[in-house]
Design an enzyme around this catalytic site. Structure first.
Site, PDB file in Angstrom:
ATOM      1  N   ARG A  33      12.399  -5.839   0.326  1.00 57.45           N
ATOM      2  CA  ARG A  33      12.678  -6.835   1.354  1.00 57.45           C
ATOM      3  C   ARG A  33      13.904  -7.652   0.945  1.00 57.45           C
ATOM      4  O   ARG A  33      14.081  -7.995  -0.233  1.00 57.45           O
ATOM      5  CB  ARG A  33      11.491  -7.773   1.538  1.00 57.45           C
ATOM      6  CG  ARG A  33      10.369  -7.190   2.375  1.00 57.45           C
ATOM      7  CD  ARG A  33      10.750  -7.003   3.837  1.00 57.45           C
ATOM      8  NE  ARG A  33       9.677  -6.443   4.644  1.00 57.45           N
ATOM      9  CZ  ARG A  33       9.508  -5.140   4.881  1.00 57.45           C
ATOM     10  NH1 ARG A  33      10.347  -4.244   4.384  1.00 57.45           N
ATOM     11  NH2 ARG A  33       8.517  -4.721   5.645  1.00 57.45           N
TER      12      ARG A  33
ATOM     13  N   HIS B 144      18.028  -0.905   7.132  1.00 57.16           N
ATOM     14  CA  HIS B 144      16.562  -0.973   6.991  1.00 57.16           C
ATOM     15  C   HIS B 144      15.923   0.315   7.527  1.00 57.16           C
ATOM     16  O   HIS B 144      15.035   0.263   8.384  1.00 57.16           O
ATOM     17  CB  HIS B 144      15.992  -2.210   7.719  1.00 57.16           C
ATOM     18  CG  HIS B 144      14.570  -2.516   7.297  1.00 57.16           C
ATOM     19  ND1 HIS B 144      14.066  -3.796   7.206  1.00 57.16           N
ATOM     20  CD2 HIS B 144      13.552  -1.694   6.939  1.00 57.16           C
ATOM     21  CE1 HIS B 144      12.799  -3.744   6.826  1.00 57.16           C
ATOM     22  NE2 HIS B 144      12.474  -2.478   6.660  1.00 57.16           N
TER      23      HIS B 144
HETATM   24  P1  NDP Z   1       2.131  -1.732  -2.516  1.00 59.77           P
HETATM   25  O1  NDP Z   1       1.285  -2.893  -2.150  1.00 59.77           O
HETATM   26  O2  NDP Z   1       1.469  -0.413  -2.716  1.00 59.77           O
HETATM   27  O3  NDP Z   1       2.965  -2.066  -3.845  1.00 59.77           O
HETATM   28  C1  NDP Z   1       3.563  -3.310  -4.048  1.00 59.77           C
HETATM   29  C2  NDP Z   1       3.993  -3.425  -5.485  1.00 59.77           C
HETATM   30  O4  NDP Z   1       4.674  -4.677  -5.641  1.00 59.77           O
HETATM   31  C3  NDP Z   1       2.813  -3.440  -6.468  1.00 59.77           C
HETATM   32  O5  NDP Z   1       3.138  -2.727  -7.626  1.00 59.77           O
HETATM   33  C4  NDP Z   1       2.670  -4.920  -6.785  1.00 59.77           C
HETATM   34  O6  NDP Z   1       2.117  -5.223  -8.049  1.00 59.77           O
HETATM   35  C5  NDP Z   1       4.112  -5.350  -6.764  1.00 59.77           C
HETATM   36  N1  NDP Z   1       4.199  -6.796  -6.638  1.00 59.77           N
HETATM   37  C6  NDP Z   1       3.783  -7.580  -5.626  1.00 59.77           C
HETATM   38  N2  NDP Z   1       3.996  -8.878  -5.922  1.00 59.77           N
HETATM   39  C7  NDP Z   1       4.549  -8.908  -7.141  1.00 59.77           C
HETATM   40  C8  NDP Z   1       5.003  -9.947  -8.009  1.00 59.77           C
HETATM   41  N3  NDP Z   1       4.893 -11.245  -7.671  1.00 59.77           N
HETATM   42  N4  NDP Z   1       5.516  -9.618  -9.210  1.00 59.77           N
HETATM   43  C9  NDP Z   1       5.584  -8.312  -9.579  1.00 59.77           C
HETATM   44  N5  NDP Z   1       5.190  -7.283  -8.815  1.00 59.77           N
HETATM   45  C10 NDP Z   1       4.688  -7.583  -7.606  1.00 59.77           C
HETATM   46  O7  NDP Z   1       3.236  -1.628  -1.381  1.00 59.77           O
HETATM   47  P2  NDP Z   1       4.147  -0.350  -0.998  1.00 59.77           P
HETATM   48  O8  NDP Z   1       4.638   0.250  -2.243  1.00 59.77           O
HETATM   49  O9  NDP Z   1       3.454   0.509  -0.017  1.00 59.77           O
HETATM   50  O10 NDP Z   1       5.334  -1.077  -0.204  1.00 59.77           O
HETATM   51  C11 NDP Z   1       6.098  -2.042  -0.875  1.00 59.77           C
HETATM   52  C12 NDP Z   1       7.085  -2.700   0.055  1.00 59.77           C
HETATM   53  O11 NDP Z   1       8.133  -1.809   0.372  1.00 59.77           O
HETATM   54  C13 NDP Z   1       6.586  -3.151   1.418  1.00 59.77           C
HETATM   55  O12 NDP Z   1       5.864  -4.360   1.317  1.00 59.77           O
HETATM   56  C14 NDP Z   1       7.870  -3.329   2.169  1.00 59.77           C
HETATM   57  O13 NDP Z   1       8.368  -4.628   1.929  1.00 59.77           O
HETATM   58  C15 NDP Z   1       8.801  -2.309   1.520  1.00 59.77           C
HETATM   59  N6  NDP Z   1       9.090  -1.191   2.415  1.00 59.77           N
HETATM   60  C16 NDP Z   1      10.372  -1.063   2.874  1.00 59.77           C
HETATM   61  C17 NDP Z   1      10.706  -0.031   3.713  1.00 59.77           C
HETATM   62  C18 NDP Z   1      12.108   0.173   4.132  1.00 59.77           C
HETATM   63  O14 NDP Z   1      12.344   0.984   5.051  1.00 59.77           O
HETATM   64  N7  NDP Z   1      13.070  -0.505   3.522  1.00 59.77           N
HETATM   65  C19 NDP Z   1       9.696   0.926   4.184  1.00 59.77           C
HETATM   66  C20 NDP Z   1       8.392   0.716   3.613  1.00 59.77           C
HETATM   67  C21 NDP Z   1       8.114  -0.315   2.761  1.00 59.77           C
HETATM   68  P3  NDP Z   1       0.649  -4.693  -8.475  1.00 59.77           P
HETATM   69  O15 NDP Z   1       0.907  -3.292  -8.960  1.00 59.77           O
HETATM   70  O16 NDP Z   1       0.225  -5.608  -9.537  1.00 59.77           O
HETATM   71  O17 NDP Z   1      -0.209  -4.763  -7.231  1.00 59.77           O
HETATM   72  C1  OXD Z   2       7.949  -1.172   6.285  1.00 62.82           C
HETATM   73  C2  OXD Z   2       9.360  -1.196   6.554  1.00 62.82           C
HETATM   74  O1  OXD Z   2       7.427  -2.178   5.818  1.00 62.82           O
HETATM   75  O2  OXD Z   2       9.836  -0.376   7.352  1.00 62.82           O
HETATM   76  O3  OXD Z   2       7.317  -0.135   6.525  1.00 62.82           O
HETATM   77  O4  OXD Z   2      10.072  -2.015   6.006  1.00 62.82           O
END
Ligand code: NDP
Ligand code: OXD
Length: 324
Positions: free
Chosen positions: A239, A287
């Site tokens: 993000r 994005h």
């Molecule tokens: P998950 O919930 O599976 O993974 C999130 C990861 O972030 C976990 O490892 C989590 O830690 C870590 N995390 C969250 N908060 C913190 C913090 N404060 N400090 C350190 N690590 C942290 O989500 P996804 O992998 O499925 O998706 C992640 C993000 O990717 C989405 O929320 C979205 O913002 C982005 N995204 C972007 C897209 C794009 O097109 N650009 C498409 C899809 C997703 P922990 O392992 O401890 O839970």
């Molecule tokens: C998602 C994204 O969160 O597209 O899936 O960013």
């Protein structure tokens, strides 16, 4: 409001998909769930069905606070910041997409951009413009460490793709995760060691109160720069607001970062006046690291709804307090 005719017995699905082709989603959902009303929410003055689930992407605040409230809120993407920022009514479960199609797209993006920067394609493109038959030097993938910020669904799948190419992978998350097939760090206490061992920083962090602004000047300065890869690179597919964009621009201009691939920004679409557009060492993508495709994702959405209606635990529940 455009529905599909007479009311059906299952709860309806109301769509609020800002900036997406809601009609394509509605058509796909109608084919896959003929027993439900699929409603493309067009006017806030239109009455809502008594029982419905809300499938949304960047919904206006008011959509989350209408009467009657939805039974279940589904993000049409993996992220949920676009929902949580509106503080939806407490007690309504929220779920998100986890699906091989969405994950696979992210893996493609991460692998593509790691290879792009490994092979110094920015420089190759500039050389082509100059008609210069010059080969930039680069190390083999095995001597480059990709540091994954976020080791959830997207991070772990990206790790597999990168490891298959020979990259050294390390990860960092909020909590300790055991059994990952790569070295991992967590929390504030693990951040410096993680950064110091990272050549290419890849973020798939969600936007939460704890991650906003996290990728700042201090973090970027701690990345490794004395390894075979040289100055580090950032790939942000999580993000936009997890990075301090002022610090990021500075780092790209003063050489703290060699280059970046940026798919997400604090303001989207990225305004025409943004300096990121014009930096020669930045790849801007709109994005679309991992787009949500209704053809691919409808089955997962309906399966989650059916679990909810059957009283089974959700597969991908969101914790509103944690923020992801
Ligand atoms: P998950 O919930 O599976 O993974 C999130 C990861 O972030 C976990 O490892 C989590 O830690 C870590 N995390 C969250 N908060 C913190 C913090 N404060 N400090 C350190 N690590 C942290 O989500 P996804 O992998 O499925 O998706 C992640 C993000 O990717 C989405 O929320 C979205 O913002 C982005 N995204 C972007 C897209 C794009 O097109 N650009 C498409 C899809 C997703 P922990 O392992 O401890 O839970
Ligand atoms: C998602 C994204 O969160 O597209 O899936 O960013």
């Amino acid at each position: 409001m455009s529905g599909s005719g007479a009311s059906k017995s299952n709860p309806a699905i109301v769509l609020s998909l800002t900036g997406w082709d809601a009609l394509a989603w509605a058509e796909r959902l109608r084919q896959a769930a003929p027993g439900r009303d699929i409603i493309v929410s067009a006017g806030l003055a239109d009455p809502l069905p008594a029982r419905y689930h809300l499938l949304c992407w960047k919904p206006p605040r008011v959509v989350l606070h209408r009467t009657p409230p939805p039974l279940l809120i589904l993000s049409a993407g993996a992220g949920v910041d676009h929902i949580l920022k509106h503080q939806p009514p407490a007690g309504i479960p929220i779920t998100r997409i986890v699906d091989p199609d969405l994950t696979g797209r992210m893996v493609e993006y991460v692998v593509l951009h790691c290879l792009y920067h490994l092979r110094r394609m920015n420089e190759a493109a500039a050389n082509q413009v100059r008609k210069a038959w010059t080969a930039p030097a680069f190390p083999p993938a095995r001597s480059v460490s990709v540091g994954l910020m976020g080791v959830g669904e997207m991070g772990q799948a990206s790790a597999r793709g990168l490891q298959a190419l020979g990259f050294n992978v390390i990860g960092w998350g909020r909590s300790a995760r055991t059994h990952l097939p790569f070295a991992s760090y967590h929390g504030d206490g693990g951040l410096d060691a993680f950064l110091g061992a990272t050549d290419i920083l890849v973020s798939t962090l969600p936007s939460t109160p704890a991650t906003r602004g996290l990728i700042n000047a201090g973090v970027l300065k701690k990345l490794r720069r004395d390894g075979p890869f040289g100055p580090p690179v950032l790939i942000n597919a999580g993000r936009g607001d997890t990075a301090n964009e002022y610090d990021l621009l500075q780092a790209l201009r003063d050489g703290t970062l060699r280059a970046a691939s940026l798919d997400v920004f604090a303001t989207e679409p990225l305004p025409a006046c943004s300096p990121f557009w014009g930096l020669p060492n930045v790849v801007v993508t709109p994005h679309n690291a991992a787009d949500s495709d209704p053809e691919a994702l409808t089955a997962a959405i309906l399966a989650e709804i059916e679990r909810f209606e059957a009283g089974a635990p959700l597969l991908n529940p969101v914790c509103a307090v944690r923020g992801y």
